[in-house]
Design a protein around this motif. Sequence first.
Motif, PDB file in Angstrom:
ATOM      1  N   HIS A  19     -44.156  -9.243  27.285  1.00 31.52           N
ATOM      2  CA  HIS A  19     -44.502  -9.985  26.119  1.00 31.52           C
ATOM      3  C   HIS A  19     -43.570 -11.291  26.141  1.00 31.52           C
ATOM      4  O   HIS A  19     -42.526 -11.410  26.725  1.00 31.52           O
ATOM      5  CB  HIS A  19     -43.883  -9.367  25.007  1.00 31.52           C
ATOM      6  CG  HIS A  19     -44.780  -8.001  24.497  1.00 31.52           C
ATOM      7  ND1 HIS A  19     -46.254  -8.164  24.412  1.00 31.52           N
ATOM      8  CD2 HIS A  19     -44.403  -6.659  24.718  1.00 31.52           C
ATOM      9  CE1 HIS A  19     -46.557  -6.656  24.449  1.00 31.52           C
ATOM     10  NE2 HIS A  19     -45.500  -6.033  24.573  1.00 31.52           N
TER      11      HIS A  19
ATOM     12  N   HIS B 215     -51.648  -0.005  26.036  1.00 33.82           N
ATOM     13  CA  HIS B 215     -50.983   0.143  26.926  1.00 33.82           C
ATOM     14  C   HIS B 215     -49.349   0.835  26.863  1.00 33.82           C
ATOM     15  O   HIS B 215     -49.116   0.545  25.586  1.00 33.82           O
ATOM     16  CB  HIS B 215     -51.061  -0.953  28.015  1.00 33.82           C
ATOM     17  CG  HIS B 215     -50.441  -2.228  27.306  1.00 33.82           C
ATOM     18  ND1 HIS B 215     -51.045  -3.363  27.397  1.00 33.82           N
ATOM     19  CD2 HIS B 215     -49.248  -2.499  26.696  1.00 33.82           C
ATOM     20  CE1 HIS B 215     -50.185  -4.334  26.760  1.00 33.82           C
ATOM     21  NE2 HIS B 215     -49.171  -3.704  26.482  1.00 33.82           N
TER      22      HIS B 215
ATOM     23  N   HIS C 173     -45.599   0.751  27.213  1.00 32.32           N
ATOM     24  CA  HIS C 173     -44.315  -0.188  27.374  1.00 32.32           C
ATOM     25  C   HIS C 173     -43.296   0.867  27.970  1.00 32.32           C
ATOM     26  O   HIS C 173     -42.569   1.754  27.317  1.00 32.32           O
ATOM     27  CB  HIS C 173     -43.593  -0.491  25.934  1.00 32.32           C
ATOM     28  CG  HIS C 173     -44.823  -1.426  24.989  1.00 32.32           C
ATOM     29  ND1 HIS C 173     -44.753  -1.637  23.715  1.00 32.32           N
ATOM     30  CD2 HIS C 173     -45.786  -2.198  25.704  1.00 32.32           C
ATOM     31  CE1 HIS C 173     -45.585  -2.522  23.347  1.00 32.32           C
ATOM     32  NE2 HIS C 173     -46.334  -2.808  24.526  1.00 32.32           N
TER      33      HIS C 173
ATOM     34  N   HIS D 263     -51.293  -2.054  21.240  1.00 33.65           N
ATOM     35  CA  HIS D 263     -51.404  -2.716  22.507  1.00 33.65           C
ATOM     36  C   HIS D 263     -52.191  -2.198  23.469  1.00 33.65           C
ATOM     37  O   HIS D 263     -53.198  -3.012  24.192  1.00 33.65           O
ATOM     38  CB  HIS D 263     -50.237  -3.095  23.342  1.00 33.65           C
ATOM     39  CG  HIS D 263     -49.327  -4.072  22.476  1.00 33.65           C
ATOM     40  ND1 HIS D 263     -48.218  -4.515  23.067  1.00 33.65           N
ATOM     41  CD2 HIS D 263     -49.397  -4.522  21.053  1.00 33.65           C
ATOM     42  CE1 HIS D 263     -47.671  -5.440  21.988  1.00 33.65           C
ATOM     43  NE2 HIS D 263     -48.146  -5.233  21.109  1.00 33.65           N
TER      44      HIS D 263
HETATM   45 ZN    ZN Z   1     -47.864  -4.606  25.135  1.00 38.14          ZN
END
Ligand code: ZN
Length: 161
Positions: free
Chosen positions: A161, A152, A154, A150
Amino acid sequence: MKIDKDRVVGIEYTLKGDDGEVIDENVGSEPLHYLHGHGNIVPGLESALLGKLSGESVSVSLDPEQGYGERDEKLVFGVPRKELPDDMEPEVGLMLRLQSPSGSEMIAQIAKVTEEAITLDGNHPLAGQGLNFEVKVLEVRAASADELTHGHVHTPGHDHH
Ligand code: ZN
C-alpha cells in the motif's frame, strides 16, 4: 480448517506443461499465499483445492479453459517502429504495459521485431497450454477484514500500500 471461500491458503506447488517440463515451482522457497474464492489463482486449481486440509496434497491436470484460457489470435498485432518511443530498444520477450483503445490496461509481450515494425502478443504466456499442478497445502487460516475488503492476502513484510 478446510479450504473454503474467504480462507487464506499457503501452498507449495510445481507446475508442469503437458510435455512434462517444469514451468514454475516454489518448492523449498516462500509458500504462495492466496485468498480462496477471489480469483487469485486459476479457476481449475481453485476448484481442485476446495475442501482440502493443511497437509493434504493435490495433483490436478487442467485444460487451457480451466487455466489461462485459449490463445486469441486477435490479441496479436503489429505496431510500426515509428510509433514507438524513441528511447525504446524493442527486444523479443520484453513485456509492455499498454493502454487499449477502450482505455483499459493490458500487458503484451514482444513476439517479433523487424526493421519496420514489432509484433505484440497480448495473450497470457501460458494461454492455450495444459497445466499440471502438484500442490501441497501448507496452511489454511481465516482472512482478516482488510484482506477480504482488498480481495487479496496481506503477508507480513510485503506491504503493497
Ligand atoms: Zn491490500
